[in-house]
Design an enzyme around this catalytic site. Sequence first.
Site, mmCIF file in Angstrom:
data_model
loop_
_atom_site.group_PDB
_atom_site.id
_atom_site.type_symbol
_atom_site.label_atom_id
_atom_site.label_comp_id
_atom_site.label_asym_id
_atom_site.label_seq_id
_atom_site.Cartn_x
_atom_site.Cartn_y
_atom_site.Cartn_z
ATOM 1 N N ASP A 9 0.863 -1.184 0.000
ATOM 2 C CA ASP A 9 0.000 0.000 0.000
ATOM 3 C C ASP A 9 0.896 1.230 0.000
ATOM 4 O O ASP A 9 1.673 1.443 0.940
ATOM 5 C CB ASP A 9 -0.894 -0.009 1.244
ATOM 6 C CG ASP A 9 -2.077 0.934 1.114
ATOM 7 O OD1 ASP A 9 -2.114 1.718 0.145
ATOM 8 O OD2 ASP A 9 -2.963 0.897 1.992
ATOM 9 N N GLU A 11 -2.334 0.073 -4.545
ATOM 10 C CA GLU A 11 -2.491 -1.040 -3.614
ATOM 11 C C GLU A 11 -2.593 -2.341 -4.391
ATOM 12 O O GLU A 11 -3.274 -2.407 -5.412
ATOM 13 C CB GLU A 11 -3.759 -0.803 -2.780
ATOM 14 C CG GLU A 11 -4.016 -1.787 -1.683
ATOM 15 C CD GLU A 11 -5.304 -1.456 -0.935
ATOM 16 O OE1 GLU A 11 -5.607 -2.190 0.021
ATOM 17 O OE2 GLU A 11 -6.002 -0.498 -1.314
#
Length: 459
Positions: free
Chosen positions: A11, A106
């Site tokens: 992320d 992500e």
Amino acid sequence: MRTVPSIIHLDMDAFFAAVEQASKPSLRGKPVVVGGLGGRGVVSTASYEARRFGVHSAMPMAQARRLCPNAAFLTGRFEAYRRNSEIVMALLRERSPLVEPLSLDEAFVDLEAGPYGPALRDAGPGEGAQLVLAVAEDLRADIVEHTGLTASVGAAGSKLMAKIASEQAKPDGLVLVGIGTERDVLSPMPVRALPGIGPATEQALRRAGLATVADLAAAGPEELVRLLGRAHGAGVHAMALGLDDRPVVPDRDAKSVSVEDTFEVDLADRDRILREIDQLAARCVRRLHATGRSGRTVVLKVRRFDFSTLTRSETLRGPTDDEEVIASTARRLALQVDVTGGVRLLGVGVSQLADFTQEDLFAQLERAERAEREEREESEPEPAVAAAVEEPPAARRWWPGQDVTHAELGPGWVQGSGVGRVTVRFETPDGPPGRVRTFAVDDPELEPSGPLPLRPGVE
């Protein structure tokens, strides 16, 4: 069950805001807020400096301005985010062909499917975990080298635990959950830590005395099914036990999502046609949501009274599953089609599918531009007096954060505009903070431009 924590979740840290700070030396270390700047705009991403003031994603932009009035408030630069996302995803695919993007910033990665797979499968639990840590650290270092951006990574034996680990790693960290330790990690966490548990579900669980993940595990599946329904309750109980066997899925078979209707009586009224398109767009979006997809190209299909079939398409700035954006695009396409004689069939579809969407930012800019067009059209003078009114031709093209270039001063970005003037800071990602100059909005030497690479010369 895996014997090595070989699934990682990456992320990027405050991705949109971080790209802006990396692009603009004068903003580094300062609060930056990216999102819709109109009256109904919301925050898409806030830098960590802005988060200290309480600013967070999905917050109304007006509230963010009150909390952090000295922040830089910028519209999104979609091309810059997309370019850097492609760099990051390419680095992930060097580690494994099984990369499942969840958004621009992500993704899940299954390391056992890549070049490290044989070593991971042959290693003992301890050695395997150390190898995963080494691979993840190298990945994070490569991302910094190629983009200047930081990422948080979680490693575990399942997607559930890898996602939870990456949340614990934020910002700019790495957390590994060892095989067999899942319950120990999960038990003290609040119920909201589990995916799919939002505010309403949390309240329902709290009323039943269930506040932590350990409480959910102890409650048992029957109690959770009674509280949350069969599918949701059983799923929540499995997550509370740390059970998740979902594979990392890199691609999906569908190339497009579409719906269409054939009408018993040909439609000849354009307003009725536009209303039908709105309904088709809503159904199309429901299908997108059901498959977890978004799309970049909106397609309109029209079969006319003589059975001739026409298609029109428009490619958006980025993937979206926003109903208003898709409907307004389809309506715009419909205005390009001659419906004289009537329409037998209408269809609305979305192609160039993706596993992610940045709908807040894309939709906000789409709405802002449409509102500006409508406001301008309403305020336009009647033709008889139009020649007597002069409007700066470039007045509407400057957005805070926009990339520009000046014939003499070179590349820069828009700090703000208004009252016929535009203020530009001239700086590049690899240079020092730049100087500020102000121009007339229609200055012929000032032009919009594309984003500069964050790491010039790095491939």
